[in-house]
Scaffold this motif. Sequence first.
Motif, PDB file in Angstrom:
ATOM      1  N   LEU A 401     -43.560  59.790  16.456  1.00 53.09           N
ATOM      2  CA  LEU A 401     -43.932  58.605  17.228  1.00 53.09           C
ATOM      3  C   LEU A 401     -45.453  58.507  17.173  1.00 53.09           C
ATOM      4  O   LEU A 401     -46.165  59.226  17.873  1.00 53.09           O
ATOM      5  CB  LEU A 401     -43.422  58.719  18.665  1.00 53.09           C
ATOM      6  N   CYS A 402     -45.933  57.625  16.321  1.00 55.30           N
ATOM      7  CA  CYS A 402     -47.355  57.571  15.988  1.00 55.30           C
ATOM      8  C   CYS A 402     -48.159  56.905  17.106  1.00 55.30           C
ATOM      9  O   CYS A 402     -47.642  56.077  17.854  1.00 55.30           O
ATOM     10  CB  CYS A 402     -47.569  56.818  14.677  1.00 55.30           C
ATOM     11  N   CYS A 420     -46.938  59.512   9.878  1.00 56.36           N
ATOM     12  CA  CYS A 420     -47.892  58.603  10.528  1.00 56.36           C
ATOM     13  C   CYS A 420     -49.095  58.292   9.637  1.00 56.36           C
ATOM     14  O   CYS A 420     -50.136  57.843  10.126  1.00 56.36           O
ATOM     15  CB  CYS A 420     -48.378  59.199  11.842  1.00 56.36           C
ATOM     16  N   ALA A 423     -50.095  54.639   9.981  1.00 57.31           N
ATOM     17  CA  ALA A 423     -49.727  54.031  11.264  1.00 57.31           C
ATOM     18  C   ALA A 423     -50.719  52.985  11.732  1.00 57.31           C
ATOM     19  O   ALA A 423     -50.330  51.936  12.274  1.00 57.31           O
ATOM     20  CB  ALA A 423     -49.558  55.111  12.326  1.00 57.31           C
ATOM     21  N   GLN A 428     -46.827  46.868  13.854  1.00 61.81           N
ATOM     22  CA  GLN A 428     -46.066  47.346  15.007  1.00 61.81           C
ATOM     23  C   GLN A 428     -46.918  48.168  15.966  1.00 61.81           C
ATOM     24  O   GLN A 428     -46.589  48.292  17.145  1.00 61.81           O
ATOM     25  CB  GLN A 428     -44.873  48.177  14.557  1.00 61.81           C
ATOM     26  N   SER A 430     -48.434  51.122  18.064  1.00 65.97           N
ATOM     27  CA  SER A 430     -48.154  52.456  18.588  1.00 65.97           C
ATOM     28  C   SER A 430     -46.688  52.660  18.923  1.00 65.97           C
ATOM     29  O   SER A 430     -46.158  52.039  19.856  1.00 65.97           O
ATOM     30  CB  SER A 430     -48.997  52.701  19.842  1.00 65.97           C
ATOM     31  N   ASP A 431     -46.045  53.560  18.190  1.00 65.70           N
ATOM     32  CA  ASP A 431     -44.673  53.950  18.555  1.00 65.70           C
ATOM     33  C   ASP A 431     -44.673  54.650  19.905  1.00 65.70           C
ATOM     34  O   ASP A 431     -43.778  54.448  20.727  1.00 65.70           O
ATOM     35  CB  ASP A 431     -44.092  54.915  17.512  1.00 65.70           C
ATOM     36  N   GLN A 434     -45.007  52.341  22.772  1.00 68.90           N
ATOM     37  CA  GLN A 434     -43.790  51.538  22.861  1.00 68.90           C
ATOM     38  C   GLN A 434     -42.685  52.288  23.604  1.00 68.90           C
ATOM     39  O   GLN A 434     -42.030  51.742  24.491  1.00 68.90           O
ATOM     40  CB  GLN A 434     -43.314  51.166  21.449  1.00 68.90           C
ATOM     41  N   TYR A 514     -49.090  47.120  25.282  1.00 69.61           N
ATOM     42  CA  TYR A 514     -47.788  47.379  24.670  1.00 69.61           C
ATOM     43  C   TYR A 514     -46.731  47.144  25.744  1.00 69.61           C
ATOM     44  O   TYR A 514     -46.990  47.367  26.929  1.00 69.61           O
ATOM     45  CB  TYR A 514     -47.700  48.800  24.132  1.00 69.61           C
ATOM     46  N   ARG A 604     -37.969  55.945  17.185  1.00 68.36           N
ATOM     47  CA  ARG A 604     -38.656  54.663  17.198  1.00 68.36           C
ATOM     48  C   ARG A 604     -37.655  53.544  17.471  1.00 68.36           C
ATOM     49  O   ARG A 604     -36.540  53.568  16.952  1.00 68.36           O
ATOM     50  CB  ARG A 604     -39.343  54.423  15.851  1.00 68.36           C
ATOM     51  N   ARG A 607     -37.291  47.580  14.799  1.00 69.25           N
ATOM     52  CA  ARG A 607     -38.523  46.806  14.624  1.00 69.25           C
ATOM     53  C   ARG A 607     -38.554  45.564  15.501  1.00 69.25           C
ATOM     54  O   ARG A 607     -39.612  45.170  16.010  1.00 69.25           O
ATOM     55  CB  ARG A 607     -38.681  46.425  13.144  1.00 69.25           C
ATOM     56  N   TYR A 610     -40.117  45.972  19.078  1.00 66.90           N
ATOM     57  CA  TYR A 610     -41.535  46.239  19.299  1.00 66.90           C
ATOM     58  C   TYR A 610     -42.221  45.024  19.923  1.00 66.90           C
ATOM     59  O   TYR A 610     -41.894  43.874  19.614  1.00 66.90           O
ATOM     60  CB  TYR A 610     -42.231  46.581  17.985  1.00 66.90           C
TER      61      TYR A 610
END
Length: 624
Positions: A401-402, A420, A423, A428, A430-431, A434, A514, A604, A607, A610
């Motif tokens: 999770l970046c 990452c 990234a 998208q 920041s994972d 998020q 986010y 994650r 998509r 996000y």
Amino acid sequence: MKHLITLKTIAWATLCATALTACGGSDDSSSEPSFAAIELNIAHINDHHSQLEPFALQELTLNGVATQVDLGSFARQTALFKKAEAEKKNLLKIHAGDAVTGTLYYTFYKGEADAKMMNTICFDAFALGNHEFDDGDAVLANFLDTLITGPCKTPVLAANVAPKLGTPLAPRTVNDYLLPYSIKTIEGVKVAMIGIDIKDKTVNSSRPLDSTTFSDELSTAQATINNLKTAQGVRHIVLVTHQGFERDKAMAAQLTDVDVIIGGDSHSLLGDFSTQGLTSSGAYPTVLKNKDGHTVCVGQAWEYAKAFGMMNVKFNAQGTVDSCSGQASLVIGDNFKRKDAAGAWQTLADADKSALVTALASQPAVKVTTPDTAAAAVLKSYTDRIALEKAKVIGTASQSLCLVRVPGESTNRSAGVAGCETANTLAQGSDAAQVVAESFLASSKRASFALQNAGGVRVPIAAGPLSMNTAFTVLPFTNVIVEMDLSGQEVVNALEDAVANHLDALQSSGSHPYAAGLRWNLDMSKAKGSRFSNVQVRDKATGAWSAIDLSKTYVLATNDFIASGKDGYTALGTAYTAGRFVNTYLLYTQTFADWVTLKGTVARPARAEYSHQTVITKAGATLP
């Protein structure tokens, strides 16, 4: 209070010139010797954020091969500073702020462990950062007690910070804890270090007392320089700033008589690390011109004790910078892993490890370092309680999770975390931010969606087991979840506020938003008020997305920090002041940990879930 007399004595003693070689004699300019063309060596770090242990299994490219390493460790920093002290003449040891907040070492010890580790180095200057004020002036004073009254008596610099007399940072005098500058006499020449803390970010994003005032960074720096040059015969000026790389560059061009800026705050990795598979934010040192047209050398050393900065500055007989050079080096251990033929990570055999260490010895961008024994012993004294909490496994991340603040930013904050590598270049974002927002939303029965500021999420999450340490490292602050009643228009206004805070007001990029249950298209090349479009809300029952209704009242779950208007969230602050919120009293770190425990495995999001659906950068580039 027992240290007050000692602290006052130290404060005023440090304001006087302190010699590296010998101290004494009059400061009368008529008795000063002629100035020599000296050189300085400056060893520095910044933003270690209570990260006292190394980051294990970080992936770098070493000698052209992907290699897992232990990156960082404060005890390794101590070893490097001691080595520099033994080998380099005219050495200044500098910490450019944000020593605290970020791990369980701060959660449990509130800066004591950090101060004791810093005392294994004995910095010549420590400049306050914004996060030093996260728990208020009183907690900061306790941290500084250990620095100031310990064996090092480290000067704590903040020329533009003025605590009110009678408050924790100024119980007897305004210089009980904080000094505007410290002076060293080197080869008969006075060199001053001036501390500058970032004003608006500290006031808006931390918790200093209302009575503690922060002055303009630029005007304070110039006024202090002028005083030192004209009234005290100082020859060379080193600014120790905590305001970010871009602000340092801008300040350099607007000041007279500044020679060096050693900075922090933006966590900028400077130098060429392409061979190691990392991107950077500029050259090390970055060489600029001041308002006089003379050379200024600017340096910063990344974050979390992962890099060690060493700058050499040579002055000419006229007192200006003749040249500057140096290197910010990645600090690693000698525990290496590489993939075997089957793709599994394996520890290198002793002969291969020895050969790699030998090869890296000629590469200045990497320093293979053995931790300092004394510093390691100091840290061990704090680990017992930490170890008990760290050991609790709460779940698993099925993929990395970046960490990203603003999509498209130049520095990859997730460098070294497998998966990452690009990234920071993706729309998208920041994972990590998020999934944190998703945990907030899941914790609230009332909320339609949840919001999290990027800067509140501190580190990326590598694939694998998640522990309580992971949760407290990702979310180290003492924030709680609040639920706010807001119109759709107020929600959009809050998003616009957050981006304008860093794009227009040039404040912290940590304000970048986010969200969970809320998504948008973002065009940062446009003006405030038109950057967000196609803002949509996800129905909690059906999962269907629809356009936000600007006149409808929604419930937003967020942390109390931005809810109260901090980090530039003006629209939220207005609603908060009006009492349109409910405090859940759920610690946001525990909320995340409980969510991970409940889910078992975290990945994650899809998509489409996000918050950032499309992103156009300030420069007009569309991100993939």
